[in-house]
Write a protein that holds these residues in place. Structure first.
Motif, PDB file in Angstrom:
ATOM      1  N   TYR A   4     -39.554   1.077  -2.797  1.00 40.55           N
ATOM      2  CA  TYR A   4     -38.507   0.847  -1.856  1.00 40.55           C
ATOM      3  C   TYR A   4     -38.865   0.756  -0.520  1.00 40.55           C
ATOM      4  CZ  TYR A   4     -36.398   3.850  -5.776  1.00 40.55           C
ATOM      5  OH  TYR A   4     -36.072   4.335  -6.882  1.00 40.55           O
ATOM      6  N   THR A   5     -38.165  -0.609  -0.257  1.00 36.22           N
ATOM      7  CA  THR A   5     -38.653  -1.046   1.074  1.00 36.22           C
ATOM      8  C   THR A   5     -37.458  -0.729   2.230  1.00 36.22           C
ATOM      9  OG1 THR A   5     -39.931  -2.907   0.102  1.00 36.22           O
ATOM     10  CG2 THR A   5     -39.136  -3.031   2.340  1.00 36.22           C
ATOM     11  N   VAL A   6     -37.349  -0.052   3.417  1.00 34.87           N
ATOM     12  CA  VAL A   6     -36.755   0.181   4.176  1.00 34.87           C
ATOM     13  C   VAL A   6     -36.551  -1.155   5.322  1.00 34.87           C
ATOM     14  CG1 VAL A   6     -35.886   1.646   5.922  1.00 34.87           C
ATOM     15  CG2 VAL A   6     -36.831   2.694   3.870  1.00 34.87           C
ATOM     16  N   GLU A   7     -35.114  -1.724   5.384  1.00 34.45           N
ATOM     17  CA  GLU A   7     -35.128  -2.561   6.076  1.00 34.45           C
ATOM     18  C   GLU A   7     -33.741  -2.355   6.898  1.00 34.45           C
ATOM     19  OE1 GLU A   7     -35.171  -6.686   4.662  1.00 34.45           O
ATOM     20  OE2 GLU A   7     -37.121  -6.434   4.083  1.00 34.45           O
ATOM     21  N   LEU A   8     -33.871  -1.872   8.273  1.00 31.59           N
ATOM     22  CA  LEU A   8     -32.788  -1.258   8.912  1.00 31.59           C
ATOM     23  C   LEU A   8     -32.025  -2.720   9.741  1.00 31.59           C
ATOM     24  CD1 LEU A   8     -34.291   1.757  10.636  1.00 31.59           C
ATOM     25  CD2 LEU A   8     -32.553   1.666   8.831  1.00 31.59           C
ATOM     26  N   SER A   9     -30.869  -2.717   9.640  1.00 28.40           N
ATOM     27  CA  SER A   9     -30.076  -3.585  10.499  1.00 28.40           C
ATOM     28  C   SER A   9     -30.017  -3.101  12.096  1.00 28.40           C
ATOM     29  CB  SER A   9     -28.725  -3.689  10.145  1.00 28.40           C
ATOM     30  OG  SER A   9     -28.016  -2.510  10.169  1.00 28.40           O
ATOM     31  N   HIS A  10     -29.816  -3.995  12.888  1.00 27.20           N
ATOM     32  CA  HIS A  10     -29.646  -3.806  14.374  1.00 27.20           C
ATOM     33  C   HIS A  10     -28.788  -2.330  14.831  1.00 27.20           C
ATOM     34  CE1 HIS A  10     -30.344  -4.310  18.427  1.00 27.20           C
ATOM     35  NE2 HIS A  10     -28.937  -4.479  18.581  1.00 27.20           N
ATOM     36  N   SER A  11     -27.530  -2.536  13.957  1.00 26.63           N
ATOM     37  CA  SER A  11     -26.729  -1.231  14.240  1.00 26.63           C
ATOM     38  C   SER A  11     -27.191   0.079  13.766  1.00 26.63           C
ATOM     39  CB  SER A  11     -25.257  -1.681  13.770  1.00 26.63           C
ATOM     40  OG  SER A  11     -25.597  -1.760  12.238  1.00 26.63           O
ATOM     41  N   LYS A  38     -39.552   4.376  11.913  1.00 25.55           N
ATOM     42  CA  LYS A  38     -41.030   3.954  11.761  1.00 25.55           C
ATOM     43  C   LYS A  38     -41.346   3.203  10.492  1.00 25.55           C
ATOM     44  CE  LYS A  38     -42.154   5.510  15.873  1.00 25.55           C
ATOM     45  NZ  LYS A  38     -42.141   4.657  16.896  1.00 25.55           N
ATOM     46  N   ILE A  39     -40.736   3.344   9.383  1.00 27.31           N
ATOM     47  CA  ILE A  39     -41.267   2.678   8.063  1.00 27.31           C
ATOM     48  C   ILE A  39     -40.089   1.479   7.765  1.00 27.31           C
ATOM     49  CG2 ILE A  39     -41.991   4.872   6.995  1.00 27.31           C
ATOM     50  CD1 ILE A  39     -39.403   4.849   5.379  1.00 27.31           C
ATOM     51  N   ASP A  40     -39.386   1.182   8.985  1.00 28.29           N
ATOM     52  CA  ASP A  40     -38.588   0.270   8.885  1.00 28.29           C
ATOM     53  C   ASP A  40     -39.336  -1.033   8.803  1.00 28.29           C
ATOM     54  OD1 ASP A  40     -36.547  -1.882   9.169  1.00 28.29           O
ATOM     55  OD2 ASP A  40     -36.213  -1.563  11.308  1.00 28.29           O
ATOM     56  N   ARG A  41     -39.261  -1.998   7.779  1.00 22.96           N
ATOM     57  CA  ARG A  41     -39.857  -3.184   7.669  1.00 22.96           C
ATOM     58  C   ARG A  41     -39.253  -4.518   8.021  1.00 22.96           C
ATOM     59  NH1 ARG A  41     -44.880  -2.376   6.507  1.00 22.96           N
ATOM     60  NH2 ARG A  41     -45.208  -0.500   5.194  1.00 22.96           N
ATOM     61  N   GLY A  42     -37.832  -4.101   8.565  1.00 21.60           N
ATOM     62  CA  GLY A  42     -37.096  -5.304   9.012  1.00 21.60           C
ATOM     63  C   GLY A  42     -37.829  -6.047  10.132  1.00 21.60           C
ATOM     64  N   GLY A  45     -38.579  -3.435  13.120  1.00 17.84           N
ATOM     65  CA  GLY A  45     -39.430  -2.435  12.841  1.00 17.84           C
ATOM     66  C   GLY A  45     -40.713  -2.663  13.052  1.00 17.84           C
ATOM     67  N   PRO A  46     -41.714  -1.291  13.344  1.00 18.36           N
ATOM     68  CA  PRO A  46     -43.043  -1.404  13.441  1.00 18.36           C
ATOM     69  C   PRO A  46     -43.671  -1.277  12.030  1.00 18.36           C
ATOM     70  CG  PRO A  46     -42.006   0.946  14.060  1.00 18.36           C
ATOM     71  CD  PRO A  46     -40.693   0.106  13.597  1.00 18.36           C
ATOM     72  N   ALA A  47     -43.082  -0.853  11.049  1.00 15.93           N
ATOM     73  CA  ALA A  47     -43.510  -0.995   9.836  1.00 15.93           C
ATOM     74  C   ALA A  47     -44.857  -0.291   9.813  1.00 15.93           C
ATOM     75  CB  ALA A  47     -43.815  -2.525   9.486  1.00 15.93           C
ATOM     76  N   TRP A  48     -44.877   0.982  10.209  1.00 14.77           N
ATOM     77  CA  TRP A  48     -45.826   1.817   9.976  1.00 14.77           C
ATOM     78  C   TRP A  48     -46.181   2.159   8.584  1.00 14.77           C
ATOM     79  CZ3 TRP A  48     -45.808   6.540  13.641  1.00 14.77           C
ATOM     80  CH2 TRP A  48     -45.957   6.038  14.974  1.00 14.77           C
ATOM     81  N   SER A  49     -47.776   2.445   8.372  1.00 11.13           N
ATOM     82  CA  SER A  49     -47.875   2.727   6.915  1.00 11.13           C
ATOM     83  C   SER A  49     -47.583   4.252   6.745  1.00 11.13           C
ATOM     84  CB  SER A  49     -49.548   2.571   6.870  1.00 11.13           C
ATOM     85  OG  SER A  49     -50.207   3.481   7.791  1.00 11.13           O
ATOM     86  N   GLN A  50     -47.659   4.709   5.375  1.00 10.38           N
ATOM     87  CA  GLN A  50     -47.392   6.114   5.220  1.00 10.38           C
ATOM     88  C   GLN A  50     -48.542   6.937   5.936  1.00 10.38           C
ATOM     89  OE1 GLN A  50     -47.193   6.820   1.075  1.00 10.38           O
ATOM     90  NE2 GLN A  50     -45.331   5.864   0.973  1.00 10.38           N
ATOM     91  N   ALA A  51     -49.766   6.575   5.873  1.00 11.46           N
ATOM     92  CA  ALA A  51     -50.773   7.603   6.834  1.00 11.46           C
ATOM     93  C   ALA A  51     -50.477   7.622   8.123  1.00 11.46           C
ATOM     94  CB  ALA A  51     -52.058   6.906   6.391  1.00 11.46           C
ATOM     95  N   GLN A  52     -49.931   6.550   8.983  1.00 13.34           N
ATOM     96  CA  GLN A  52     -49.511   6.679  10.331  1.00 13.34           C
ATOM     97  C   GLN A  52     -48.366   7.793  10.382  1.00 13.34           C
ATOM     98  OE1 GLN A  52     -49.076   2.417  10.529  1.00 13.34           O
ATOM     99  NE2 GLN A  52     -50.259   2.803  12.536  1.00 13.34           N
ATOM    100  N   VAL A  53     -47.353   7.384   9.495  1.00 12.54           N
ATOM    101  CA  VAL A  53     -46.029   8.443   9.511  1.00 12.54           C
ATOM    102  C   VAL A  53     -46.613   9.913   9.131  1.00 12.54           C
ATOM    103  CG1 VAL A  53     -43.871   8.842   8.725  1.00 12.54           C
ATOM    104  CG2 VAL A  53     -44.478   6.570   8.970  1.00 12.54           C
ATOM    105  N   GLN A  54     -47.401  10.116   8.516  1.00 14.71           N
ATOM    106  CA  GLN A  54     -47.883  11.626   7.949  1.00 14.71           C
ATOM    107  C   GLN A  54     -48.461  12.226   9.049  1.00 14.71           C
ATOM    108  OE1 GLN A  54     -50.221  10.651   4.458  1.00 14.71           O
ATOM    109  NE2 GLN A  54     -48.645  11.667   3.129  1.00 14.71           N
ATOM    110  N   GLN A  55     -49.302  11.399   9.712  1.00 13.92           N
ATOM    111  CA  GLN A  55     -49.991  11.931  10.834  1.00 13.92           C
ATOM    112  C   GLN A  55     -49.147  12.200  12.110  1.00 13.92           C
ATOM    113  OE1 GLN A  55     -53.278   9.530  12.264  1.00 13.92           O
ATOM    114  NE2 GLN A  55     -54.500  11.366  13.036  1.00 13.92           N
ATOM    115  N   ALA A  56     -48.096  11.169  12.425  1.00 18.60           N
ATOM    116  CA  ALA A  56     -47.321  11.329  13.671  1.00 18.60           C
ATOM    117  C   ALA A  56     -46.505  12.412  13.193  1.00 18.60           C
ATOM    118  CB  ALA A  56     -46.683   9.869  13.806  1.00 18.60           C
ATOM    119  N   TYR A  57     -45.951  12.682  12.334  1.00 17.94           N
ATOM    120  CA  TYR A  57     -44.692  13.473  11.929  1.00 17.94           C
ATOM    121  C   TYR A  57     -44.961  14.631  11.103  1.00 17.94           C
ATOM    122  CZ  TYR A  57     -42.184   9.717  14.424  1.00 17.94           C
ATOM    123  OH  TYR A  57     -41.842   8.990  15.454  1.00 17.94           O
ATOM    124  N   HIS A  58     -46.183  14.767  10.644  1.00 19.42           N
ATOM    125  CA  HIS A  58     -46.574  16.022   9.730  1.00 19.42           C
ATOM    126  C   HIS A  58     -45.815  16.057   8.641  1.00 19.42           C
ATOM    127  CE1 HIS A  58     -49.317  17.013  13.098  1.00 19.42           C
ATOM    128  NE2 HIS A  58     -48.258  16.929  13.853  1.00 19.42           N
TER     129      HIS A  58
END
Length: 153
Positions: A4-11, A38-42, A45-58
């Motif tokens: 599942y790839t998350v791509e957020l629109s501007h709105s 953070k996982i936005d690949r649009g 988006g910064p397209a963080w990896s899962q490990a980065q998100v896990q560490q940042a947001y617990h």
């Protein structure tokens, strides 16, 4: 490969950013909004990896995957907000008829030797004379009886 790839629109991005900056929602909803941002690949988006998100947001890996899946399948609000929990009437040990019987018993005079009904007396009387047959596993506890009486005031 991501399922599942998350791509957020501007709105959608703007909506999530204002949602996070206001801070007037539950911590869970705000955390989910942060993860989506953070996982936005649009393109924005910064397209963080899962490990980065896990560490940042617990949050756990399964939580991140679940948020992404719910966004792709159900949209922004489905991923951010909790699903409504279904009503569970089968878990209620005292239904309306039993509650009425309990209230009538409480309003009746106390048994001889007692000035008033205690929860233990009500529990015993309720099990003896209940309007419906009650198995031992379905017998309401004192706490259930107390809540039913408190609800009726």
């Amino acid at each position: 490969m991501r399922k599942y790839t998350v791509e957020l629109s501007h709105s959608q991005r703007e909506e999530l950013e204002t949602f996070v900056s206001q801070g007037k929602a539950s911590a869970r909803a705000i955390t989910h909004a942060h993860v989506l941002l953070k996982i936005d690949r649009g393109s924005q988006g910064p397209a963080w990896s899962q490990a980065q998100v896990q560490q940042a947001y617990h949050v756990g890996e399964s939580t991140i995957k679940r948020i992404a899946r719910r966004f792709v399948e159900g949209g922004l609000h489905d991923a951010r907000d909790r699903r409504p929990q279904p009503e569970r009437p089968q878990k209620r040990k005292i239904n309306g008829e039993m509650e009425a019987y309990l209230l009538a018993t409480t309003c009746s005079p106390a048994p001889s030797g007692y000035q008033r009904w205690s929860l233990r007396l009500l529990e015993d009387r309720f099990l003896e004379l209940a309007p419906l047959p009650i198995e031992d596993t379905m017998a309401p506890s004192r706490e259930t009886i107390r809540r039913a009486l408190k609800k009726t005031n």
